[in-house]
Design a protein around this motif. Structure first.
Motif, PDB file in Angstrom:
ATOM      1  N   ASP A 501       0.831  -1.202   0.000  1.00 23.77           N
ATOM      2  CA  ASP A 501       0.000   0.000   0.000  1.00 23.77           C
ATOM      3  C   ASP A 501       0.865   1.251   0.000  1.00 23.77           C
ATOM      4  O   ASP A 501       0.550   2.229  -0.666  1.00 23.77           O
ATOM      5  N   LEU A 502       1.940   1.200   0.758  1.00 20.59           N
ATOM      6  CA  LEU A 502       2.815   2.365   0.838  1.00 20.59           C
ATOM      7  C   LEU A 502       3.444   2.689  -0.509  1.00 20.59           C
ATOM      8  O   LEU A 502       3.624   3.843  -0.866  1.00 20.59           O
ATOM      9  N   GLN A 503       3.750   1.642  -1.263  1.00 24.05           N
ATOM     10  CA  GLN A 503       4.356   1.873  -2.574  1.00 24.05           C
ATOM     11  C   GLN A 503       3.410   2.652  -3.476  1.00 24.05           C
ATOM     12  O   GLN A 503       3.801   3.573  -4.192  1.00 24.05           O
ATOM     13  N   GLN A 504       2.131   2.250  -3.408  1.00 19.92           N
ATOM     14  CA  GLN A 504       1.105   2.951  -4.177  1.00 19.92           C
ATOM     15  C   GLN A 504       1.086   4.435  -3.813  1.00 19.92           C
ATOM     16  O   GLN A 504       0.774   5.284  -4.621  1.00 19.92           O
ATOM     17  N   LEU A 505       1.424   4.717  -2.576  1.00 18.41           N
ATOM     18  CA  LEU A 505       1.363   6.092  -2.082  1.00 18.41           C
ATOM     19  C   LEU A 505       2.711   6.804  -2.184  1.00 18.41           C
ATOM     20  O   LEU A 505       2.913   7.866  -1.615  1.00 18.41           O
ATOM     21  N   GLY A 506       3.632   6.191  -2.889  1.00 17.15           N
ATOM     22  CA  GLY A 506       4.878   6.889  -3.182  1.00 17.15           C
ATOM     23  C   GLY A 506       6.080   6.494  -2.335  1.00 17.15           C
ATOM     24  O   GLY A 506       7.171   7.008  -2.528  1.00 17.15           O
ATOM     25  N   TYR A 507       5.885   5.586  -1.371  1.00 15.30           N
ATOM     26  CA  TYR A 507       7.013   5.166  -0.542  1.00 15.30           C
ATOM     27  C   TYR A 507       7.565   3.842  -1.046  1.00 15.30           C
ATOM     28  O   TYR A 507       6.842   2.845  -1.093  1.00 15.30           O
ATOM     29  N   LEU A 508       8.829   3.839  -1.396  1.00 17.57           N
ATOM     30  CA  LEU A 508       9.433   2.586  -1.828  1.00 17.57           C
ATOM     31  C   LEU A 508      10.288   2.061  -0.679  1.00 17.57           C
ATOM     32  O   LEU A 508      11.351   2.611  -0.373  1.00 17.57           O
ATOM     33  N   ILE A 509       9.781   1.023  -0.051  1.00 13.35           N
ATOM     34  CA  ILE A 509      10.469   0.491   1.127  1.00 13.35           C
ATOM     35  C   ILE A 509      10.762  -0.978   0.886  1.00 13.35           C
ATOM     36  O   ILE A 509       9.894  -1.719   0.426  1.00 13.35           O
ATOM     37  N   GLU A 510      11.982  -1.391   1.168  1.00 12.31           N
ATOM     38  CA  GLU A 510      12.332  -2.791   0.947  1.00 12.31           C
ATOM     39  C   GLU A 510      12.823  -3.420   2.237  1.00 12.31           C
ATOM     40  O   GLU A 510      13.538  -2.788   3.011  1.00 12.31           O
ATOM     41  N   PRO A 511      12.435  -4.697   2.442  1.00  9.68           N
ATOM     42  CA  PRO A 511      12.940  -5.394   3.624  1.00  9.68           C
ATOM     43  C   PRO A 511      14.455  -5.575   3.512  1.00  9.68           C
ATOM     44  O   PRO A 511      14.981  -5.729   2.409  1.00  9.68           O
ATOM     45  N   PHE A 512      15.111  -5.541   4.639  1.00 11.25           N
ATOM     46  CA  PHE A 512      16.564  -5.590   4.624  1.00 11.25           C
ATOM     47  C   PHE A 512      16.994  -6.378   5.851  1.00 11.25           C
ATOM     48  O   PHE A 512      17.430  -5.830   6.847  1.00 11.25           O
ATOM     49  N   GLY A 513      16.772  -7.694   5.754  1.00  2.00           N
ATOM     50  CA  GLY A 513      17.123  -8.532   6.897  1.00  2.00           C
ATOM     51  C   GLY A 513      16.097  -8.385   7.998  1.00  2.00           C
ATOM     52  O   GLY A 513      15.088  -7.710   7.845  1.00  2.00           O
TER      53      GLY A 513
END
Ligand SMILES: Nc1ncnc2c1ncn2[C@@H]1O[C@H](COP(=O)(O)OP(=O)(O)OP(=O)(O)O)[C@@H](O)[C@H]1O
Ligand SMILES: [Mg+2]
Length: 615
Positions: A501-513
């Motif tokens: 959902d956040l990506q749709q709203l402009g936040y690109l967040i990736e898991p990192f461990g």
């Protein structure tokens, strides 16, 4: 003759009804199973969850186990090994005592139990469904007990449908897990959800457990509380004032090791923090109160989370004094200095060279004001402020005439408050003035309107984000130096659920461990910098909204983001920014209120003005 009408309900139905009180959701079953494992003297307790507990909740312990007969008996209502008579009820040292939990669980799920006592050669395996034993046989199993409950509420569809999203139910589970794990730091606990281990908590000290569970941020920020008296003891930790959060988060009271909710005792702690933290923030605490079980009644609520003290006032005074004492002893700096310190640190203007604009933005921060008001020529005297408020009240009492409604919580109908005589001007034409760095005054065809900049911006963002959520994704700006984010495990679980959902709203967040994320990008039109803080606050706000049943996950997310990204009251705006905001506001589908129903602007027309002046 009319026949008699009363019949005794069959056991399974009676159990199902009673289960409604004890097992409300997956998390309640988690609590009961974990407590049983603790009562069984386990030193290792593993919790395994599938689909937020909707398909599987399993607890495996290495405690004392059960005999064959006990293993059958434990599913009967009022079957307990923990009390024998009414006297025992007043000396309870175990978490359980009603003999209801397993009977309730067996009434609303398919249960598989394996158990073995240390000296028994073989263990026992039992399958129960709808309160009926389906299967029983010997089994090879390690010492201890494993209880797996599958398909919770499979036979009560109404309840099953009532369950919330997996993210929400998982959060409740993590809450219950956290409470039990905090309360028994000498026991090893793990939590695995959908094959991913969320917690692995080695046995250790309370301090270690707090940091493991609530996050590394608290490391070195905990103040020890410890006082012993004949009547009661208190021990645990409170967070240094700077760790206080904007939402009620990490606050835990345990009475004789049992987690309880008590607004009264919470008040006692808040009182001890007085003047050390901002009035709208919440300190962290994990406090254990021990007192003679004879002077507490834990039997006032089926979930045992509410209790009664024989003498509430003593407990209140004691808690408050103990926390005050602790804070004073460890007090980093005197309270006043601290306030100044925190407020100044928060002002980004302080970290950069002072420009005229920044200066005025800084001086309008309410905390800052408190310290410097005497020296501010333009500072508005409190009495004047008061007048201003009265003036507004006066205006609002007339609201029916002008059609402004302040509705609590509900969104108003656009028709009920037509756009004022606001002439669509091109942005460069609109006359705007900012008042108190918070209100924008602009003329309308009939008079003038006063816009609350924060509320207005919240409305604008809300509508933009909603549009983005409906398939018009907001552009992402890739960060040049992606920030990494380390979260407490519970928060990491929430963020994981929200990523798409956040990506749709402009936040690109990736898991990192484990529990870590990288923020690769943020909405293109959002000012860069401080991404970490944005996500932190977002999670806090999301949690705050998660008590509101009626909103979908996305709606909650959007509301949180809008609230958070909105320009704050007290921020100085340029003329261009003001014009933009005014235009954006009146381009909204519903410009007159925030998503939660606060007015975004007030209109004053000539007629009213004349009336006010007695003309
Ligand atoms: N993990 C376990 N290991 C050993 N014995 C257990 C375990 N879980 C349950 N029992 C036994 O089963 C009994 C019934 O458990 P149940 O949780 O239904 O009731 P309770 O714990 O006695 O009371 P409450 O309803 O308040 O939890 C317990 O009293 C205990 O003797
Ligand atoms: Mg129990």
């Amino acid at each position: 003759m009319v026949p008699d009408k009363i019949v005794l309900l069959p056991d399974n139905i009676a159990n199902q009804i009673a289960a409604g009180e004890v097992i409300q959701r997956p998390a309640s079953a988690v609590k009961e199973l974990l407590e049983n494992a603790v009562d069984a003297g386990a030193t290792e307790i593993k919790l395994i969850i599938l689909e937020a507990g909707k398909s599987l909740i399993q607890v495996i312990d290495n405690g004392g186990g059960m005999s064959e007969t006990d293993a059958r008996m434990c599913f009967e209502r009022h079957a307990t090994s923990k009390i024998r008579n009414i006297e025992d009820l007043f000396h309870i040292k175990t978490m359980g005592f009603r003999g209801e939990a397993l009977a309730s669980i067996a009434a609303v799920a398919q249960v598989e139990l394996k158990s073995k006592r240390p000296d028994d050669e073989a263990g026992v395996y039992i399958e129960v469904e709808n309160s009926v034993v389906k299967k029983q046989e010997p089994v090879a199993t390690p010492t201890g007990t494993s209880i797996a409950m599958k398909n919770l509420f499979f036979n009560v569809p109404a309840r099953r449908n009532f369950l919330k999203s997996n993210a929400a139910e998982m959060r409740h589970i993590v809450d219950e897990f956290t409470r039990v794990a905090l309360s028994f730091p000498h026991i090893f606990f793990s939590l695995t959800s959908n094959s991913q281990q969320l917690f692995h908590l080695e046995a250790g000290s309370l301090k270690q457990r707090i940091v493991q569970l609530l996050g590394n941020n608290y490391n070195a920020k905990l103040v020890t509380v410890k006082e012993d008296t004949d009547y009661m003891n208190i021990y645990g930790f409170v967070g240094k004032p700077e760790t206080a959060k904007k939402t009620r988060g990490d606050q835990y009271f345990f009475v004789n090791n049992r987690f309880i909710k008590s607004a009264y005792l919470n008040h006692a702690v808040m009182n001890a923090y007085q003047e050390m933290i901002a009035g709208d923030s919440f300190p962290m605490y994990v406090l254990f109160i021990d007192l003679d079980p004879a002077v507490v009644d834990v039997n006032v609520h089926p979930t045992k989370q509410e209790i009664k003290f024989e003498d509430e006032k003593i407990v209140y005074a004691f808690v408050q004094a103990a926390v005050k004492h602790a804070l004073a002893q460890f007090s980093v700096t005197p309270a006043l200095d601290f306030d100044l310190d925190a407020s100044i640190q928060q002002l980004s203007a302080i970290q950069q060279p002072f420009t005229e604009e920044k200066k005025s933005a800084a001086s309008s921060s309410s905390l800052f004001k408190g310290f410097t008001q005497k020296n501010q020529a333009h500072f508005i005297e409190p009495s004047k402020k008061e007048e201003l408020r009265n003036w507004k009240d006066f205006y609002e009492s007339e609201k029916s005439e002008v059609g402004i409604q302040k509705s609590e919580g509900s969104v108003q109908q656009a028709e009920s408050f037509p756009t004022p005589g606001f002439r669509p001007l091109t942005s460069s034409e609109i006359e705007v003035t900012q008042l108190l760095n918070t209100y924008i005054i602009t003329p309308s065809a009939r008079g003038f309107i006063v816009i609350h900049q924060q509320s207005a911006h919240e409305r604008v963002l809300y509508e933009q984000l909603t549009a983005a959520g409906n398939g018009k994704p907001i552009a992402t700006q890739r960060s040049m130096f992606p920030a990494t984010l380390e979260l407490a495990p519970a928060d990491a679980a929430i963020l994981g659920e929200l990523m798409n959902d956040l990506q749709q709203l402009g936040y690109l967040i990736e898991p990192f461990g484990k529990n870590s994320f990288v923020i690769q990008g943020t909405p293109a039109d959002l000012e860069a910098g401080n991404e970490k803080n944005v996500i932190d606050t977002l999670l806090e706000q999301f949690k705050h909204f998660s008590n509101e049943l009626k909103f979908s996950k996305r709606e909650k997310l959007i509301r949180s983001l809008a609230k958070q990204q909105a320009i704050k009251a007290g921020t100085r705006l340029t003329e261009r920014e003001m014009r933009q905001l005014v235009n954006d506001l009146f381009a909204c589908e519903q410009s007159n209120s925030t998503p939660s129903g606060h007015p975004t602007y007030l209109e004053f027309n000539q007629e009213q003005l004349e009336k006010m002046f007695g003309r």
